[in-house]
Write a protein that holds these residues in place. Structure first.
Motif, PDB file in Angstrom:
ATOM      1  N   GLU A   1     -28.548  59.041 -38.455  1.00  0.00           N
ATOM      2  CA  GLU A   1     -28.719  59.451 -39.848  1.00  0.00           C
ATOM      3  C   GLU A   1     -28.393  60.938 -40.022  1.00  0.00           C
ATOM      4  OE1 GLU A   1     -31.005  57.800 -38.088  1.00  0.00           O
ATOM      5  OE2 GLU A   1     -30.739  55.821 -39.001  1.00  0.00           O
TER       6      GLU A   1
ATOM      7  N   GLN B   1     -15.222  49.164 -50.471  1.00  0.00           N
ATOM      8  CA  GLN B   1     -15.788  48.375 -49.381  1.00  0.00           C
ATOM      9  C   GLN B   1     -14.697  47.774 -48.494  1.00  0.00           C
ATOM     10  OE1 GLN B   1     -19.140  48.217 -48.881  1.00  0.00           O
ATOM     11  NE2 GLN B   1     -19.310  49.613 -50.617  1.00  0.00           N
TER      12      GLN B   1
ATOM     13  N   GLU C   1     -23.055  44.048 -34.175  1.00  0.00           N
ATOM     14  CA  GLU C   1     -24.049  44.039 -35.235  1.00  0.00           C
ATOM     15  C   GLU C   1     -24.801  45.358 -35.317  1.00  0.00           C
ATOM     16  OE1 GLU C   1     -24.502  41.945 -37.621  1.00  0.00           O
ATOM     17  OE2 GLU C   1     -22.868  40.689 -36.888  1.00  0.00           O
TER      18      GLU C   1
ATOM     19  N   LYS D   1     -22.283  47.827 -37.064  1.00  0.00           N
ATOM     20  CA  LYS D   1     -21.577  47.334 -38.242  1.00  0.00           C
ATOM     21  C   LYS D   1     -21.810  48.237 -39.453  1.00  0.00           C
ATOM     22  CE  LYS D   1     -21.229  43.296 -41.315  1.00  0.00           C
ATOM     23  NZ  LYS D   1     -21.772  41.946 -41.597  1.00  0.00           N
ATOM     24  N   GLY D   2     -23.072  48.607 -39.685  1.00  0.00           N
ATOM     25  CA  GLY D   2     -23.388  49.461 -40.834  1.00  0.00           C
ATOM     26  C   GLY D   2     -22.702  50.813 -40.738  1.00  0.00           C
ATOM     27  N   GLU D   3     -22.645  51.364 -39.520  1.00  0.00           N
ATOM     28  CA  GLU D   3     -21.973  52.652 -39.312  1.00  0.00           C
ATOM     29  C   GLU D   3     -20.492  52.539 -39.647  1.00  0.00           C
ATOM     30  OE1 GLU D   3     -20.828  55.595 -35.573  1.00  0.00           O
ATOM     31  OE2 GLU D   3     -22.478  54.153 -35.361  1.00  0.00           O
TER      32      GLU D   3
ATOM     33  N   GLU E   1     -19.068  50.338 -41.667  1.00  0.00           N
ATOM     34  CA  GLU E   1     -18.919  50.163 -43.118  1.00  0.00           C
ATOM     35  C   GLU E   1     -19.006  51.500 -43.838  1.00  0.00           C
ATOM     36  OE1 GLU E   1     -20.749  45.654 -43.730  1.00  0.00           O
ATOM     37  OE2 GLU E   1     -22.078  47.387 -43.796  1.00  0.00           O
ATOM     38  N   ARG E   2     -19.984  52.328 -43.427  1.00  0.00           N
ATOM     39  CA  ARG E   2     -20.124  53.649 -44.076  1.00  0.00           C
ATOM     40  C   ARG E   2     -18.915  54.523 -43.783  1.00  0.00           C
ATOM     41  NH1 ARG E   2     -25.423  52.673 -42.282  1.00  0.00           N
ATOM     42  NH2 ARG E   2     -25.065  53.860 -40.362  1.00  0.00           N
TER      43      ARG E   2
END
Length: 635
Positions: free
Chosen positions: A133, A244, A372, A375-377, A379-380
């Protein structure tokens, strides 16, 4: 032996996180796209030109760093001197020369090393662990992607590889090291009595006539500077958030960049070092004997290491070197460790340091973070990079609207969904608020006070500012320089004059106290005795420490005094003095610091020679006053 590796690793961390990361507030992606042209270049080093835009960008970034470091003492015009401008240009040309040298000689730092440095940076840790973060916040603040940031780390570390060997090897005479150690560590045992300015404020008063007289004699101190009220809009990648990626794009990105989320294999080992001495064969025989003993009974390895190992950094720990990866140790040592199994004891292994008996005590296999988990990293990051691409693609459109419809910021604001902001106090030097100063930079202020903005009421051009943003501004109202009325500034004048009078009273009382004490020593009201030095002043001001240390230690005890920063008068009783012989560790540390200081001259000489070898050409000596002479000297 391995202590050197540990120190080297810490040094790399220091370079990366203290010297390099702050420099990443350098040039956004848009800058690289927009500043690639060499038209109107200032100088040319080898095949690369330095442009006025790059110079302005570097100056703004230096001002931003100074603003953060100096706080209220910062002045936006502090780099408006021939010397400062020449230094900025020299910094740019040195960087260009180093970049070309790295490329031509294939100097590189691996991506894994750069990622490891980032993950070990204290500024990016939370509760002792790397914080994705915090890292993401840092990247957003700079308008950079992770991939771009890692690439910049690698480039900057490569530059340190080229220049570090020059600047860090300056020889320092032992006598100089010892003299500097004495200056820093000589101590005096002192007791102090302070006549405080604040305690004499009640004794003094200031009349209206005195305030008026000071005001009349110092009118320049009370001028309200020329300033403007301005509107501005900020165009940035933030305007394009929300793009996105498809699941397929995310998966593909992960597979193509899997090494970013891979932790290389690490091994833990202990060793016993037997130095060659004067008989290499005898040393090897001794190592073989120790190897036989520890293989026969592995539980004795720790005791043997403590008794026999010549490596002071690990012997006390039973030879333990903790975990390390490939590329850290000497090759033969590393090969022996990584070719063995956990629990194996191997040797003797020869290195430049001697013969080693090595025990592999633990293995951490290479690990890859699962899709998994990251994945969020991804996407950002995709959204950030897409926003930057969209920003770059439409930057010219924004600039054109600002220029073509120059009587208002509204068309550009409406086109891109931006908010028109207002600031009430912009001087020729910019604004006082540090955050706003990253938007209304010195360059923006300069444009606002130009003829087109100030007299013709036109928009400024779109100007790049830190954080990969474009700013356009216009003047709403102009306010000339005016004298601030006496009524507005009289309280401040009164406080200043009162403090000055109280300081004089405090000093007079302090001198009387000192005169009395020199006749009859009476330490009532003095502080407890404390040892002070320049290295450890114990909270005392520099003036007091210097006064105490100026006394000859052979003539103590003695009295002295010092006038402190607020005008208070310190009476100092110096009881005795002492000096300390430097330890070997202190001598090495101080020698390194002095070598670094003196090495800066070597660095400058190396860079001058490097610029000359690449070819240094001054194209616009008029751009920075004083540069023509400096660059001519280099040629």
């Amino acid at each position: 032996m391995l202590q050197a590796f540990r120190e080297h690793k810490r040094w790399l961390m220091f370079i990366a996180m203290v010297l390099i990361i702050p420099s990443f507030v350098v040039t956004g992606i848009y800058s690289y796209n927009r500043m690639s042209q060499s038209d109107n270049a200032i100088v040319k080093v080898g095949e690369v030109a330095v442009t006025p835009e790059q110079f302005d960008q570097a100056k703004r970034e230096q001002l931003d760093r100074l603003r953060q470091q100096m706080g209220d003492n910062f002045h936006a015009n502090m780099l408006d001197t021939p010397e400062a401008r020449a230094d900025i240009l020299r910094m740019l040309t040195d960087d260009v020369a180093l970049s070309q040298t790295i490329a031509k000689n294939y100097v590189g730092v691996s991506e894994a090393d750069a990622v490891a440095l980032i993950k070990n940076a204290d500024v990016l840790k939370k509760d002792g662990k790397f914080s994705p973060e915090l890292y993401e916040q840092f990247l957003r603040s700079q308008g950079k992607s992770d991939q771009q940031f890692v690439a910049e780390i690698r480039r900057d570390l490569a530059k340190q590889v080229v220049i570090g060997g020059v600047a860090d090897t300056h020889p320092v005479p032992k006598a100089l090291v010892e003299a500097m150690h004495q200056i820093l560590t000589n101590e005096r045992l002192v007791r102090t009595y302070v006549e405080k300015t604040s305690e004499h404020l009640g004794e003094v008063s200031v009349s209206d006539a005195e305030v008026k007289a000071y005001y009349d004699g110092h009118t320049k101190e009370f001028l309200s500077p020329e300033h403007v009220k301005a509107e501005y809009v900020v165009f940035s990648p933030e305007s394009f958030k929300g793009i996105q990626a498809t699941p397929e794009e995310i998966q593909t990105y992960y597979e193509q960049n899997k090494n970013r989320w891979t932790t290389p294999e690490q091994r833990r080992a202990s060793h016993i070092l037997i130095e060659f001495g004067t008989d290499k064969a005898a040393a090897k025989k001794k190592a073989e004997e120790i190897l036989a003993r520890v293989k026969a009974d592995p539980s004795t390895f720790v005791a043997e290491a403590k008794k026999e190992s010549a490596d002071p950094g690990s012997a006390a720990e039973g030879g333990d070197l903790s975990f390390f990866g490939r590329g850290v140790m000497t090759k033969s040592f590393e090969d022996a460790v990584f070719n063995a199994k956990k629990g194996d004891i191997v040797g003797p292994v020869e290195t430049e340091f001697g013969w080693h008996i090595i025990e592999v005590t633990d293995i951490q296999p290479a690990a890859v973070e699962p899709f998994e988990a990251v994945k969020g990293e991804i996407e950002r990051e995709y959204a950030d990079q897409a926003a930057i691409r969209a920003f770059n693609e439409r930057a010219d459109e924004f600039s054109n609207i600002i220029y073509e419809q120059s009587d208002s910021l509204a068309p550009a604001a409406e086109k891109f969904g931006l908010k028109v902001e207002t600031t009430d106090f912009v001087t020729r030097s910019g604004v006082t608020d540090p955050e706003l100063g990253r938007i209304i930079t010195e360059r923006v202020a300069e444009m606002l006070f130009g003829a087109e903005c100030l007299k013709e009421k036109r928009n400024s051009t779109a100007i790049e500012v830190p954080g990969n943003r474009l700013v356009a501004a216009r003047v709403v109202e102009y306010f000339p320089e005016t004298e601030r009325p006496l009524a507005e500034v009289s309280p401040r004048i009164g406080e200043k004059l009162k403090s000055e009078k109280a300081a004089l009273n405090a000093q007079a009382a302090g001198k009387a106290k000192l005169a009395a004490l020199e006749k009859e020593k009476n330490l009532d009201g003095f502080s407890d005795a404390a040892w002070i030095s320049r290295q450890n002043p114990q909270g005392e001001e520099v003036a007091l420490v210097n006064a105490a240390l100026a006394l000859d230690s052979a003539k103590l005890p003695a009295w002295t005094h010092a006038v402190l920063a607020d005008g208070s008068y310190a009476v100092v009783y110096v009881e005795e003095g002492r000096s300390h012989k430097a330890s070997e560790a202190e001598t090495r540390g101080l020698a390194r610091e002095l070598a670094s200081i003196y090495g800066s001259a070597d660095r400058a000489g190396f860079m001058e020679a490097l610029n000359e070898s690449l070819g240094f050409e001054v194209l616009r000596p008029d751009f920075v006053k004083g540069v023509e002479k400096n660059t001519d000297d280099q040629q």
